[in-house]
Motif scaffolding. Structure first.
Motif, PDB file in Angstrom:
ATOM      1  N   LYS A   1     -24.004  -7.440   8.782  1.00  0.00           N
ATOM      2  CA  LYS A   1     -24.325  -8.260   7.681  1.00  0.00           C
ATOM      3  C   LYS A   1     -24.613  -7.698   6.286  1.00  0.00           C
ATOM      4  CE  LYS A   1     -26.035 -12.173  10.043  1.00  0.00           C
ATOM      5  NZ  LYS A   1     -27.576 -12.601  10.663  1.00  0.00           N
ATOM      6  N   LEU A   2     -25.446  -6.607   6.334  1.00  0.00           N
ATOM      7  CA  LEU A   2     -25.844  -5.869   5.268  1.00  0.00           C
ATOM      8  C   LEU A   2     -24.628  -4.816   4.960  1.00  0.00           C
ATOM      9  CD1 LEU A   2     -29.496  -4.599   5.839  1.00  0.00           C
ATOM     10  CD2 LEU A   2     -28.694  -6.582   4.712  1.00  0.00           C
ATOM     11  N   PHE A   3     -23.898  -4.479   5.881  1.00  0.00           N
ATOM     12  CA  PHE A   3     -22.824  -3.711   5.904  1.00  0.00           C
ATOM     13  C   PHE A   3     -21.872  -4.223   4.792  1.00  0.00           C
ATOM     14  CE2 PHE A   3     -19.121  -1.255   7.250  1.00  0.00           C
ATOM     15  CZ  PHE A   3     -19.553   0.059   7.167  1.00  0.00           C
ATOM     16  N   VAL A   4     -21.464  -5.641   4.999  1.00  0.00           N
ATOM     17  CA  VAL A   4     -20.609  -6.262   4.385  1.00  0.00           C
ATOM     18  C   VAL A   4     -21.211  -6.620   2.880  1.00  0.00           C
ATOM     19  CG1 VAL A   4     -19.349  -8.375   4.164  1.00  0.00           C
ATOM     20  CG2 VAL A   4     -19.335  -7.134   6.127  1.00  0.00           C
ATOM     21  N   ILE A   5     -22.562  -7.214   2.682  1.00  0.00           N
ATOM     22  CA  ILE A   5     -23.055  -7.428   1.509  1.00  0.00           C
ATOM     23  C   ILE A   5     -23.197  -6.323   0.714  1.00  0.00           C
ATOM     24  CG2 ILE A   5     -24.977  -8.641   0.443  1.00  0.00           C
ATOM     25  CD1 ILE A   5     -25.759  -9.796   2.979  1.00  0.00           C
ATOM     26  N   ALA A   6     -23.282  -5.223   1.195  1.00  0.00           N
ATOM     27  CA  ALA A   6     -23.844  -3.872   0.152  1.00  0.00           C
ATOM     28  C   ALA A   6     -22.597  -3.732  -0.912  1.00  0.00           C
ATOM     29  CB  ALA A   6     -23.929  -2.862   0.963  1.00  0.00           C
ATOM     30  N   PRO A   7     -21.227  -3.630  -0.358  1.00  0.00           N
ATOM     31  CA  PRO A   7     -20.511  -3.320  -1.543  1.00  0.00           C
ATOM     32  C   PRO A   7     -20.242  -4.616  -2.527  1.00  0.00           C
ATOM     33  CG  PRO A   7     -19.415  -3.447   0.694  1.00  0.00           C
ATOM     34  CD  PRO A   7     -20.735  -3.627   1.015  1.00  0.00           C
ATOM     35  N   ILE A   8     -20.554  -5.769  -1.953  1.00  0.00           N
ATOM     36  CA  ILE A   8     -20.250  -6.721  -2.902  1.00  0.00           C
ATOM     37  C   ILE A   8     -21.667  -6.688  -3.974  1.00  0.00           C
ATOM     38  CG2 ILE A   8     -20.495  -9.255  -3.007  1.00  0.00           C
ATOM     39  CD1 ILE A   8     -19.473  -9.448  -0.330  1.00  0.00           C
ATOM     40  N   LEU A   9     -22.678  -6.364  -3.690  1.00  0.00           N
ATOM     41  CA  LEU A   9     -23.869  -6.396  -4.227  1.00  0.00           C
ATOM     42  C   LEU A   9     -23.559  -5.091  -5.252  1.00  0.00           C
ATOM     43  CD1 LEU A   9     -26.362  -8.041  -4.348  1.00  0.00           C
ATOM     44  CD2 LEU A   9     -27.537  -6.143  -3.246  1.00  0.00           C
ATOM     45  N   VAL A  10     -23.111  -4.296  -5.032  1.00  0.00           N
ATOM     46  CA  VAL A  10     -22.915  -3.012  -5.880  1.00  0.00           C
ATOM     47  C   VAL A  10     -22.071  -3.470  -6.975  1.00  0.00           C
ATOM     48  CG1 VAL A  10     -21.902  -0.715  -5.958  1.00  0.00           C
ATOM     49  CG2 VAL A  10     -23.135  -1.325  -4.228  1.00  0.00           C
ATOM     50  N   ASN A  11     -21.022  -4.457  -6.752  1.00  0.00           N
ATOM     51  CA  ASN A  11     -19.928  -4.715  -7.719  1.00  0.00           C
ATOM     52  C   ASN A  11     -20.587  -5.854  -8.542  1.00  0.00           C
ATOM     53  OD1 ASN A  11     -17.002  -3.795  -7.639  1.00  0.00           O
ATOM     54  ND2 ASN A  11     -17.583  -3.799  -5.406  1.00  0.00           N
ATOM     55  N   VAL A  12     -21.509  -6.598  -7.885  1.00  0.00           N
ATOM     56  CA  VAL A  12     -22.289  -7.296  -8.657  1.00  0.00           C
ATOM     57  C   VAL A  12     -23.049  -6.783 -10.080  1.00  0.00           C
ATOM     58  CG1 VAL A  12     -24.172  -9.104  -8.982  1.00  0.00           C
ATOM     59  CG2 VAL A  12     -22.503  -9.253  -7.247  1.00  0.00           C
ATOM     60  N   GLY A  13     -23.418  -5.631  -9.492  1.00  0.00           N
ATOM     61  CA  GLY A  13     -24.388  -5.035 -10.480  1.00  0.00           C
ATOM     62  C   GLY A  13     -23.341  -4.281 -11.458  1.00  0.00           C
ATOM     63  N   ALA A  14     -22.111  -3.819 -11.318  1.00  0.00           N
ATOM     64  CA  ALA A  14     -21.304  -3.206 -11.885  1.00  0.00           C
ATOM     65  C   ALA A  14     -20.465  -4.076 -13.053  1.00  0.00           C
ATOM     66  CB  ALA A  14     -20.246  -2.582 -11.014  1.00  0.00           C
ATOM     67  N   PHE A  15     -20.431  -5.512 -12.278  1.00  0.00           N
ATOM     68  CA  PHE A  15     -19.489  -6.332 -13.280  1.00  0.00           C
ATOM     69  C   PHE A  15     -20.412  -7.203 -14.177  1.00  0.00           C
ATOM     70  CE2 PHE A  15     -16.365  -5.134 -10.415  1.00  0.00           C
ATOM     71  CZ  PHE A  15     -15.005  -5.159 -11.139  1.00  0.00           C
ATOM     72  N   MET A  16     -21.530  -7.661 -13.663  1.00  0.00           N
ATOM     73  CA  MET A  16     -22.180  -8.712 -14.480  1.00  0.00           C
ATOM     74  C   MET A  16     -22.638  -8.159 -15.919  1.00  0.00           C
ATOM     75  SD  MET A  16     -22.662 -11.338 -12.682  1.00  0.00           S
ATOM     76  CE  MET A  16     -23.882 -12.519 -12.951  1.00  0.00           C
ATOM     77  N   PRO A  17     -22.833  -6.759 -16.142  1.00  0.00           N
ATOM     78  CA  PRO A  17     -23.231  -6.723 -17.616  1.00  0.00           C
ATOM     79  C   PRO A  17     -22.133  -6.884 -18.548  1.00  0.00           C
ATOM     80  CG  PRO A  17     -24.052  -4.832 -15.904  1.00  0.00           C
ATOM     81  CD  PRO A  17     -23.117  -5.829 -15.088  1.00  0.00           C
ATOM     82  N   PHE A  18     -20.944  -7.003 -18.070  1.00  0.00           N
ATOM     83  CA  PHE A  18     -19.892  -7.243 -19.011  1.00  0.00           C
ATOM     84  C   PHE A  18     -20.352  -8.654 -19.544  1.00  0.00           C
ATOM     85  CE2 PHE A  18     -17.449  -4.282 -16.803  1.00  0.00           C
ATOM     86  CZ  PHE A  18     -16.917  -3.394 -17.887  1.00  0.00           C
ATOM     87  N   LEU A  19     -20.990  -9.547 -18.991  1.00  0.00           N
ATOM     88  CA  LEU A  19     -21.266 -10.840 -19.578  1.00  0.00           C
ATOM     89  C   LEU A  19     -21.763 -10.759 -21.364  1.00  0.00           C
ATOM     90  CD1 LEU A  19     -21.063 -13.812 -18.909  1.00  0.00           C
ATOM     91  CD2 LEU A  19     -23.656 -13.553 -18.194  1.00  0.00           C
ATOM     92  N   VAL A  20     -22.344  -9.632 -21.422  1.00  0.00           N
ATOM     93  CA  VAL A  20     -23.072  -9.796 -22.768  1.00  0.00           C
ATOM     94  C   VAL A  20     -22.652  -8.708 -23.691  1.00  0.00           C
ATOM     95  CG1 VAL A  20     -25.391 -10.649 -22.005  1.00  0.00           C
ATOM     96  CG2 VAL A  20     -24.983  -8.047 -21.847  1.00  0.00           C
ATOM     97  N   ILE A  21     -21.580  -7.791 -23.281  1.00  0.00           N
ATOM     98  CA  ILE A  21     -20.920  -6.979 -24.196  1.00  0.00           C
ATOM     99  C   ILE A  21     -19.953  -7.387 -25.175  1.00  0.00           C
ATOM    100  CG2 ILE A  21     -19.530  -4.803 -24.331  1.00  0.00           C
ATOM    101  CD1 ILE A  21     -21.888  -4.090 -22.266  1.00  0.00           C
ATOM    102  N   PRO A  22     -20.480  -7.326 -26.593  1.00  0.00           N
ATOM    103  CA  PRO A  22     -19.608  -7.919 -27.400  1.00  0.00           C
ATOM    104  C   PRO A  22     -18.344  -7.364 -27.810  1.00  0.00           C
ATOM    105  CG  PRO A  22     -21.568  -6.987 -28.347  1.00  0.00           C
ATOM    106  CD  PRO A  22     -21.470  -6.590 -26.842  1.00  0.00           C
ATOM    107  N   TRP A  23     -17.278  -7.799 -27.734  1.00  0.00           N
ATOM    108  CA  TRP A  23     -15.906  -7.307 -28.130  1.00  0.00           C
ATOM    109  C   TRP A  23     -15.570  -7.500 -29.422  1.00  0.00           C
ATOM    110  CZ3 TRP A  23     -13.375  -3.950 -24.661  1.00  0.00           C
ATOM    111  CH2 TRP A  23     -13.988  -3.741 -23.307  1.00  0.00           C
ATOM    112  N   GLY A  24     -16.278  -8.164 -29.909  1.00  0.00           N
ATOM    113  CA  GLY A  24     -16.078  -8.893 -31.180  1.00  0.00           C
ATOM    114  C   GLY A  24     -17.042  -9.980 -31.869  1.00  0.00           C
TER     115      GLY A  24
END
Lengths: 410, 388
Positions: free
Chosen positions: A95-118
């Motif tokens: 379980k953890l083995f599968v969740i881990a890469p997903i969680l890492v990606n959540v941390g990587a992608f979510m900040p894009f929510l607030v990056i202003p491109w314009g």
């Protein structure tokens, strides 16, 4: 979301009659999807760029087989990784083995929510933007520790523990430095922080308070490098010590996810640093903000500027990675706690004081003439020296080897 | 993880402190320079004790030698230290020549010196390059290998092989150097001296991170180095000027002007990992110096036959001989016993890397895991030579 709705409604007026949930789905889902596609395809470009840049620095050619000048190499690699079997070693915690890469990606992608491109090109303008970025980005640490623990491998465990120690240590100076632009602006919203830097190059935070802010930027960038596990701070995956660190046991798509997360994190860090110090989507000369100079004042170039600046910082990271050796774990802690943290503390106090005093609330009086030319000049000089040194040594080696070639081929 | 036969007394997993664990580093590990297994008892990142296990690459070299004739040993000798084959075969050729009382011409001596020194540069390039890779810098390795390739090109041009040459024969060498060899080698050396070498110093050796990683790590005092029979760059790294090319010259090394490079301890105590690596770096420059002289000499010399009058079946008289030479990794000694037959009765090799491993567990105590990698790399071991 509202902006998307207005945009869609201007094309498809019937949309107004749709039920609320459908509206919500369309007007929030579409930008999210676009953003996600944009970001998740990014690593294809970064990996290719990294391989080409490293090849340039190492006097190699780099990928050149798949597609013109190897442009499709990463695509081919991705497809290969997707079709590879994901191996689960016998005693992993599945379980953890599968969740881990997903969680890492959540941390990587979510900040894009607030990056202003314009001005309006921003998925969500949270009023706690900076805080949100930091909070979400640390999620990937949990993923890394999870991966290290679940792999049931001592090397992975070492990698996970190292990354925990490293990120916890480096987050503190990074957070301190984040406070500096926040104090100047008085807002945590990334949109506000960007707008506070408008009016051209000399208003960017990097070039204000001349000797102070460049130092702050460097501290932030170094701490950020450690947070995204890039060389010279790549000890969690240190391939010569820990084999692959936390991703030793991963294969196939799960490995690709770690890879994707690493490169996405690099871009997130660069984009954040750009927003906080380099004026975000603002052009260095206000006239270049839109296509107004060729008669199209409605076409904004903001996203392109953010893209350029963030890319330059990503390039600097690659430059550092292919130049410097790796630090040791205790030296890393030394840098974080005994060098960066005191500097960051002093900077927070000093800038806080300067902001409070009306005469220096927006920078020193010499910033307009001194700060940006010197800082830009230094960066340009370093870049110039790097390229010239490589070119010089290559040319010189060729000159000196010429008689040998003549002798070998009579 | 630990199998019962590897665990004795204090390595008993049940006797470990609760914080400790046993980490098996190798035999498949990217930084153990071959099939070396190091057993580490670690407390977090700190290594409490370390034990190297060798023998994964044992190929019965010495037993093989008893079953082939003297020239037939050469290809096997090549395969011991596969990063520096010229040095291995040179040692064995000289040992048999000493046993057989063959005197080779000065021309052959000069060719042998040239090949040995080129090999020394190539070997040190690999040693220093992979060392920088162990520390985490990839670029210096590729910059250095650029020059190593050219050296291998020269070897290929001369004898047709790039890695295992079978070049030094009993009573000569297999091929004379080709036409234009001196010119090509001179150009290569000029390039090395004026581009690669200064670049190497700037890029990695004096790099602050590199220095901080190494200058206080794995300090081997001169006493410890001598008592554990470290040789070659590892011994000189501890500040002891001992070089067989100076002390017991062979192949006419006494006629060349070069310095014995020592670890100076620029950044920390003498004998650290940095110093051992430093000795290799500056030794490349000294080798280049020797090569320039040897090439000048070779140009002035008259071409001679590179095969001495040696009988087809080499049958040295009954007796025994021990001969040692300065291979790139240290003193390589051959003890050859002849019973007057075609095959050697016994061949025993004293290899420099093997003795270097004996000091490993002394230095490894109390290090961090990252330093273990630095320590293994600083000895520049080649497992083919340790296990033979």
């Amino acid at each position: 979301m509202d902006a998307t709705y207005a945009f869609l409604a201007s094309f498809v007026p019937e949309i107004a009659g749709w039920p609320a949930w459908a509206l919500m789905l369309v007007s929030a889902g579409l930008p999210a999807l676009a953003c996600f596609m944009f970001m998740s395809l990014g690593p294809l470009v970064y990996v290719y760029a990294e391989r080409k840049i490293s090849a340039f620095m190492q006097d190699r050619i780099g990928p050149n087989r798949v597609g013109p000048i190897g442009l499709l190499q990463t695509l081919a690699d991705t497809i290969k990784l997707l079709f590879k079997e994901a191996i689960f070693p016998k005693k992993v915690d599945r379980k953890l083995f599968v969740i881990a890469p997903i969680l890492v990606n959540v941390g990587a992608f979510m900040p894009f929510l607030v990056i202003p491109w314009g001005g309006r090109l921003q998925p969500a303008d949270l009023n706690v933007g900076v805080f949100y970025v930091v909070a979400i980005a640390s999620l990937s640490t949990v993923g890394l520790i999870m991966a290290g623990w679940a792999s049931n491998n001592k090397y992975s465990l070492f990698g996970g523990m190292r990354s925990a120690a490293q990120i916890v240590s480096y987050e503190i100076p990074a957070m301190m430095i984040l406070l500096v632009p926040v104090m100047i602006v008085g807002s945590l919203s990334l949109q506000d922080i960007t707008m506070a830097q408008h009016g051209g190059l000399q208003n960017w935070f990097l070039f204000r308070y001349f000797p102070i802010m460049p130092v702050a930027f460097v501290v932030f960038f170094v701490a950020g490098l450690a947070e995204v596990n890039r060389a010279p701070f790549d000890i969690p995956e240190a391939e010569s010590e820990l084999v692959g660190g936390f991703h030793t046991e991963y294969s196939g798509f799960f490995f690709a996810m770690f890879f994707m997360a690493e490169y996405t994190e690099m871009f997130v860090l660069s984009a954040t640093a750009t927003v906080l110090f380099l004026g975000g989507y603002l052009a260095p000369i206000p006239a270049l903000q839109t296509l107004g100079f060729i008669g199209l004042p409605h076409v904004s170039l903001g996203w392109l500027w953010l893209w350029f600046k963030a890319w330059f910082l990503v390039f600097v990271m690659m430059w550092l990675r292919w130049t410097l050796p790796r630090s040791r774990v205790d030296q890393l802690m030394h840098i974080a706690w005994k060098v960066l943290l005191p500097i960051a503390l002093v900077l927070v106090v000093v800038v806080g004081g300067l902001v409070l005093w009306p005469a220096t609330a927006n920078g020193f009086f010499w910033d307009r003439w001194v700060g940006w030319p010197l800082t830009l000049g230094l960066v340009g000089f370093l870049l110039y020296v790097m390229v010239r040194a490589l070119q010089w040594s290559r040319r010189r080696a060729q000159e000196l080897a010429a008689p040998a070639r003549q002798a070998v081929t009579p | 993880m630990a199998t019962p036969e590897t665990i004795v007394n204090d390595w008993d997993p049940d006797a470990l402190d609760t914080d400790e664990m046993i980490l098996q580093m190798g035999p498949q590990h990217p930084a153990t320079h071959g099939a070396l297994r190091v057993e580490l008892r670690t407390d977090g990142e700190i290594v409490k004790a370390a034990r190297p296990h060798i023998g994964y690459l044992h190929r019965c070299f010495e037993k093989h030698c008893e079953n082939v004739d003297y020239p037939g040993v050469m290809p096997y000798a090549d395969r011991m230290d596969y990063c520096a084959s010229m040095g291995n075969t040179l040692g064995f050729a000289l040992a048999v020549e000493k046993l057989h009382a063959i005197q080779v011409s000065p021309y052959v001596d000069t060719v042998r010196v040239i090949m040995a020194e080129l090999q020394r540069i190539a070997s040190h390039i690999l040693g220093v390059g992979t060392y920088s890779m162990d520390i985490g810098a990839f670029t210096p390795f590729l910059h250095l290998v650029r020059d190593r390739e050219k050296i291998l090109d020269l070897f290929e041009w001369t004898c047709g092989a790039r890695l295992l040459y079978n070049y030094n024969w009993v009573g000569g060498v297999s091929h004379d150097v080709p036409e234009g060899f001196v010119k090509a080698t001179g150009a290569l050396l000029r390039e090395f001296d004026s581009v690669t070498f200064p670049e190497l110093l700037d890029l990695i050796i004096h790099n602050r991170i590199f220095v901080r990683r190494l200058s206080h790590v794995g300090v081997c005092s001169p006493e410890l180095a001598i008592s554990h029979d470290l040789t070659g760059p590892n011994l000189r790294g501890s500040g002891i000027a001992r070089d067989l090319r100076k002390d017991e010259p062979y192949c006419g090394y006494q006629n060349y002007d070069f310095e014995v490079c020592l670890g100076k301890g620029q950044y920390g105590p003498v004998g650290s990992c940095f110093d051992r690596n430093w000795v290799r770096v500056v030794e490349m420059r000294e080798s280049s110096k020797i090569l320039h002289q040897a090439l000048d000499r070779l140009e002035k010399m008259e071409k001679a036959d590179v095969h001495e009058k040696v009988p087809k079946r080499v049958k040295p008289p009954k007796g025994e001989v021990y001969f040692r030479s300065e291979a790139p990794r240290g003193q390589l000694g051959y003890y050859v016993v002849s019973d007057g037959n075609v095959n050697p009765y016994r061949v025993k090799v004293k290899s420099p890397c093997f003795t270097a491993m004996s000091v490993f567990h002394h230095l490894a105590k109390g290090m961090m895991i990252a330093d273990i990698i630095a320590l293994i790399g600083s000895f520049d071991i080649v497992l083919g030579e340790i296990d033979r």
